[in-house]
Structure formats: C-alpha cells, structure tokens
Design a protein around this motif. Structure first.
Motif, PDB file in Angstrom:
ATOM      1  N   THR A 101      52.372 -59.404 -46.942  1.00 24.40           N
ATOM      2  CA  THR A 101      52.981 -58.754 -48.107  1.00 24.40           C
ATOM      3  C   THR A 101      54.491 -58.592 -47.984  1.00 24.40           C
ATOM      4  N   ALA A 102      55.005 -58.453 -46.755  1.00 26.28           N
ATOM      5  CA  ALA A 102      56.444 -58.235 -46.574  1.00 26.28           C
ATOM      6  C   ALA A 102      57.295 -59.366 -47.155  1.00 26.28           C
ATOM      7  N   PRO A 103      56.975 -60.649 -46.922  1.00 28.78           N
ATOM      8  CA  PRO A 103      57.791 -61.720 -47.537  1.00 28.78           C
ATOM      9  C   PRO A 103      57.773 -61.684 -49.064  1.00 28.78           C
ATOM     10  N   ILE A 104      56.636 -61.314 -49.652  1.00 30.39           N
ATOM     11  CA  ILE A 104      56.548 -61.247 -51.113  1.00 30.39           C
ATOM     12  C   ILE A 104      57.444 -60.129 -51.636  1.00 30.39           C
ATOM     13  N   LEU A 105      57.341 -58.948 -51.023  1.00 34.82           N
ATOM     14  CA  LEU A 105      58.163 -57.818 -51.455  1.00 34.82           C
ATOM     15  C   LEU A 105      59.644 -58.106 -51.254  1.00 34.82           C
ATOM     16  N   PHE A 106      59.970 -58.754 -50.133  1.00 34.12           N
ATOM     17  CA  PHE A 106      61.379 -59.083 -49.871  1.00 34.12           C
ATOM     18  C   PHE A 106      61.900 -60.080 -50.905  1.00 34.12           C
ATOM     19  N   ALA A 107      61.092 -61.073 -51.253  1.00 35.69           N
ATOM     20  CA  ALA A 107      61.509 -62.056 -52.264  1.00 35.69           C
ATOM     21  C   ALA A 107      61.736 -61.383 -53.614  1.00 35.69           C
ATOM     22  N   LEU A 108      60.883 -60.433 -53.965  1.00 36.17           N
ATOM     23  CA  LEU A 108      61.057 -59.703 -55.228  1.00 36.17           C
ATOM     24  C   LEU A 108      62.330 -58.867 -55.202  1.00 36.17           C
ATOM     25  N   LEU A 109      62.632 -58.251 -54.054  1.00 36.62           N
ATOM     26  CA  LEU A 109      63.865 -57.463 -53.943  1.00 36.62           C
ATOM     27  C   LEU A 109      65.105 -58.349 -53.999  1.00 36.62           C
ATOM     28  N   ILE A 110      65.043 -59.486 -53.318  1.00 40.74           N
ATOM     29  CA  ILE A 110      66.176 -60.420 -53.346  1.00 40.74           C
ATOM     30  C   ILE A 110      66.449 -60.898 -54.765  1.00 40.74           C
ATOM     31  N   ASP A 111      65.394 -61.105 -55.531  1.00 39.96           N
ATOM     32  CA  ASP A 111      65.550 -61.571 -56.912  1.00 39.96           C
ATOM     33  C   ASP A 111      66.280 -60.546 -57.774  1.00 39.96           C
ATOM     34  N   GLN A 112      66.209 -59.268 -57.394  1.00 41.08           N
ATOM     35  CA  GLN A 112      66.861 -58.220 -58.187  1.00 41.08           C
ATOM     36  C   GLN A 112      68.345 -58.060 -57.852  1.00 41.08           C
ATOM     37  N   ILE A 113      68.799 -58.684 -56.767  1.00 40.71           N
ATOM     38  CA  ILE A 113      70.222 -58.598 -56.401  1.00 40.71           C
ATOM     39  C   ILE A 113      71.009 -59.562 -57.269  1.00 40.71           C
ATOM     40  N   LYS A 114      71.963 -59.057 -57.988  1.00 37.20           N
ATOM     41  CA  LYS A 114      72.730 -59.878 -58.922  1.00 37.20           C
ATOM     42  C   LYS A 114      74.020 -60.426 -58.310  1.00 37.20           C
ATOM     43  N   ARG A 115      74.549 -59.742 -57.292  1.00 38.66           N
ATOM     44  CA  ARG A 115      75.779 -60.223 -56.648  1.00 38.66           C
ATOM     45  C   ARG A 115      75.418 -61.369 -55.713  1.00 38.66           C
ATOM     46  N   LEU A 116      75.965 -62.549 -55.984  1.00 36.19           N
ATOM     47  CA  LEU A 116      75.578 -63.762 -55.263  1.00 36.19           C
ATOM     48  C   LEU A 116      75.891 -63.680 -53.777  1.00 36.19           C
ATOM     49  N   LYS A 117      77.068 -63.160 -53.408  1.00 34.84           N
ATOM     50  CA  LYS A 117      77.446 -63.081 -51.997  1.00 34.84           C
ATOM     51  C   LYS A 117      76.515 -62.149 -51.226  1.00 34.84           C
ATOM     52  N   LEU A 118      76.185 -61.025 -51.831  1.00 33.17           N
ATOM     53  CA  LEU A 118      75.281 -60.077 -51.181  1.00 33.17           C
ATOM     54  C   LEU A 118      73.891 -60.680 -51.028  1.00 33.17           C
ATOM     55  N   LYS A 119      73.456 -61.421 -52.041  1.00 27.57           N
ATOM     56  CA  LYS A 119      72.139 -62.061 -51.976  1.00 27.57           C
ATOM     57  C   LYS A 119      72.102 -63.089 -50.854  1.00 27.57           C
ATOM     58  N   LYS A 120      73.125 -63.928 -50.730  1.00 31.03           N
ATOM     59  CA  LYS A 120      73.173 -64.936 -49.670  1.00 31.03           C
ATOM     60  C   LYS A 120      73.218 -64.293 -48.293  1.00 31.03           C
ATOM     61  N   PHE A 121      73.990 -63.206 -48.177  1.00 31.62           N
ATOM     62  CA  PHE A 121      74.075 -62.527 -46.883  1.00 31.62           C
ATOM     63  C   PHE A 121      72.723 -61.944 -46.483  1.00 31.62           C
ATOM     64  N   ALA A 122      72.036 -61.316 -47.425  1.00 29.72           N
ATOM     65  CA  ALA A 122      70.732 -60.718 -47.132  1.00 29.72           C
ATOM     66  C   ALA A 122      69.720 -61.793 -46.740  1.00 29.72           C
ATOM     67  N   THR A 180      57.122 -56.074 -34.590  1.00 30.62           N
ATOM     68  CA  THR A 180      57.852 -57.219 -34.036  1.00 30.62           C
ATOM     69  C   THR A 180      57.508 -58.501 -34.778  1.00 30.62           C
ATOM     70  N   ASN A 181      56.238 -58.713 -35.035  1.00 35.30           N
ATOM     71  CA  ASN A 181      55.791 -59.928 -35.716  1.00 35.30           C
ATOM     72  C   ASN A 181      56.337 -59.999 -37.135  1.00 35.30           C
ATOM     73  N   VAL A 182      56.281 -58.874 -37.852  1.00 39.37           N
ATOM     74  CA  VAL A 182      56.771 -58.846 -39.228  1.00 39.37           C
ATOM     75  C   VAL A 182      58.283 -59.039 -39.265  1.00 39.37           C
ATOM     76  N   TRP A 183      58.995 -58.355 -38.395  1.00 42.35           N
ATOM     77  CA  TRP A 183      60.459 -58.477 -38.359  1.00 42.35           C
ATOM     78  C   TRP A 183      60.892 -59.907 -38.082  1.00 42.35           C
ATOM     79  N   LYS A 184      60.188 -60.578 -37.211  1.00 42.88           N
ATOM     80  CA  LYS A 184      60.572 -61.937 -36.830  1.00 42.88           C
ATOM     81  C   LYS A 184      60.291 -62.956 -37.934  1.00 42.88           C
ATOM     82  N   GLY A 185      59.257 -62.735 -38.737  1.00 50.00           N
ATOM     83  CA  GLY A 185      58.838 -63.792 -39.651  1.00 50.00           C
ATOM     84  C   GLY A 185      58.974 -63.542 -41.133  1.00 50.00           C
ATOM     85  N   PHE A 186      59.293 -62.292 -41.554  1.00 44.41           N
ATOM     86  CA  PHE A 186      59.252 -62.023 -42.990  1.00 44.41           C
ATOM     87  C   PHE A 186      60.349 -62.761 -43.754  1.00 44.41           C
ATOM     88  N   GLY A 187      61.525 -62.920 -43.147  1.00 41.06           N
ATOM     89  CA  GLY A 187      62.623 -63.593 -43.850  1.00 41.06           C
ATOM     90  C   GLY A 187      62.334 -65.056 -44.104  1.00 41.06           C
TER      91      GLY A 187
END
Length: 313
Positions: A101-122, A180-187
């Motif tokens: 679930t973490a990658p799905i939630l992270f992808a949804l959060l990334i989609d809500q970031i409108k500033r392109l530089k901040l999105k790329k950095f995240a 540890t497993n989630v932190w390493k692979g969710f991105g």
C-alpha cells in the motif's frame, strides 16, 4: 477448400505480423535467452528433491538413491515446520499490508504536488534507498537500533524505553523488518503507479473540477479507477510471493535470540542447504514453497478477474 483458404490467409497474416515486428522480437531475444538460461534451465536441478543427492554426483545413474517424497514428509513433519510457516506468513503479511500500500499512497501524494522541482526531488529521494545494497542498509539499521544508537536514543529520550540492543528483542523484530523493507522499496515500487497516473486523461479532472469535485473525490473516482488494473496485477504477484519473504534482509538482521519470530523458510533452507550441505532436503522445502506460491497466484488471479476484470491471464 474454404478451410484450406482460411489457413493460407492466416499464415500470410502471421508472416506479415512477424515481418512488421521483427525488430521488437530482436530486442526481446536477449531477455528471453537470459530467462531460459537462468530461470528455466536451473529448474532441472529440482530433481534432487526426490533423491539423496551428493555434490558432484550425476542426476541419473546406477548410484543415484531415489527417495520419492521422503524429504517433503520430513520437512512437513519437522519440529520447525509450524514456526517457519507462521513466521513466513506474519512477516510476509506485514510486508504485503504496508509494503504494497505504501507505493500506492506515495504515488497519490506525489500526484498532488504541483511544484515540478519539489515533485522531482521527492521522487528522486524516495528512489535512492532501493539502490543501496541490502548489506549496507542492514548495517545502518543495526547501528541505529544498537545500544546507544540513534533510534535507540530517540526511543529512550522521547518514550522512556530502555536503552538496549533491539536486535535481540524478539517482539521488536517484525517491526524492524517491516519498516526497513518498506523504506527501502516504496519509492521504486511507486514508479509504475506514478507513470500510470500520468497517463490518465487530464480532461476527466477538469470536468470533475467544473462539477465541484474536490481532490479526494478526484482521487477516489478518477485516479484509483484509472490505476486499478496495475494494482490488481501487482497484488496478484504479491500474494503469489507471500511465502518468499526478503530472506537476504532477514539473514542480515536476525540473531539466534530472534529465531522464534524471524526464522522463515528462506533462512531455514539457507542454514541447512548452504551451511549444512543438505541440498536435497532444502530443495524439497523450496519446491514445496514454490508450489504453494503458484496455487496462491492462481487463486488470486481468479478472484481478481471476477472482481475487477483484470488478471495475469
């Protein structure tokens, strides 16, 4: 005559398709060769699960001792079988619950970031842990949770927990492993979802805004339905591999003090197969685990096809 004519037409169409996609087939060829050589070729070695195999001996011959299903019976009736299945299901279940679930939630959060530089950095920052060696990650974690480590000091100062080596605490191991497993692979796991969200027709969001839909409504009724096929396929694969925990990470994190909650089928077969040299016995255990994984994949695919209309086949 009509059947023969249809066959000739079908052959011509097949040849035409092959000629049109010849370059694509050429690109696929090296990958297919690697899969055959390194995935399907070694499967022939599973025959030792039905033998008392000695290293260096031929698979077939007069000196081969065939034992049938004795190794499977020994594994199932062994005193550690219940513990291994329980630990494998618990750790895999936690990883499935949070790691899926973490990658799905992270992808949804990334989609809500409108500033392109901040999105790329995240996005870049979230991908980096995936490319760090598991050995390095495990070493970092062990130093953090050791007595006097950064995480241990934080837990002591903020929550009043004892300052000790948490690696040897059986109750803490599932949490340490899962985080540890989630932190390493969710991105890295979110890449597929992010690209799928980017392919959704933007006019749907514009129409939803005109109708007064807020961000939650857009996510619920447009974004999630737009990626449900990817979610379904990844869930099928995750359920099929539920018995295949991240044994490498567990081997690096656990200790004899945490065997009761950390010892899984993968670590057990490593100790007996690689260290003790019981190749036939561990091959039987691995084959048993793979067979259950196939059954789970088949069942999950059937359920997914009925509920969502998407599946692997």
């Amino acid at each position: 005559m009509q059947k023969g004519k249809k066959k000739r037409i079908q052959k011509k169409r097949t040849k035409a398709v092959i000629r049109e996609n010849l370059q694509l087939y050429g690109l696929m060829l090296p990958v297919l060769v690697l899969i055959v050589v390194f995935c399907y070729g070694p499967m022939f070695g599973l025959i030792i699960a039905f033998q008392d195999y000695l290293p260096g001996a031929p698979f077939f011959g007069g000196n081969v001792q065939w034992v049938g299903l004795d190794h499977f019976q020994r594994f199932i009736e062994g005193k550690y079988f219940g513990r291994l299945i329980k630990n494998t299901l618990v750790l895999s279940g936690l990883n499935l619950l949070f790691g899926f679930t973490a990658p799905i939630l992270f992808a949804l959060l990334i989609d809500q970031i409108k500033r392109l530089k901040l999105k790329k950095f995240a996005q870049t920052a979230s991908y980096m842990p995936y490319f760090i060696s598991t050995v390095v990650v495990a070493g970092m974690v062990l130093s953090f949770i050791d007595e006097g480590g950064m995480v241990t000091n934080f837990l002591t100062n903020v929550f009043g927990l004892p300052n000790k080596n948490w690696r040897n605490e059986a109750l803490a191991f599932p949490t340490i492993y899962t985080i540890t497993n989630v932190w390493k692979g969710f991105g890295f796991g979110s890449i597929l979802y992010i690209s799928s969200i980017a392919s959704i027709d933007q006019s749907q969001y514009e129409s939803a805004k005109i109708d007064g839909a807020n961000r939650w409504h857009q996510c619920r009724y447009i974004t999630l339905p737009g990626i449900k096929n990817i979610i379904a396929i990844n869930l099928i694969l995750a359920i099929g591999g539920i018995l295949g925990t991240n044994s490498d990470l567990i081997l690096l994190l656990y200790s004899p003090a945490t065997y009761d909650v950390a010892d899984v089928i993968g670590t057990y077969t490593y100790r007996l197969g690689i260290i003790s040299g019981e190749y036939s016995y561990t091959a039987a255990a691995g084959l048993f685990m793979s067979a259950i994984g196939f059954v789970l994949t088949f069942i999950a695919n059937k359920i997914s096809n009925k509920m969502t209309g998407f599946g692997l086949w």
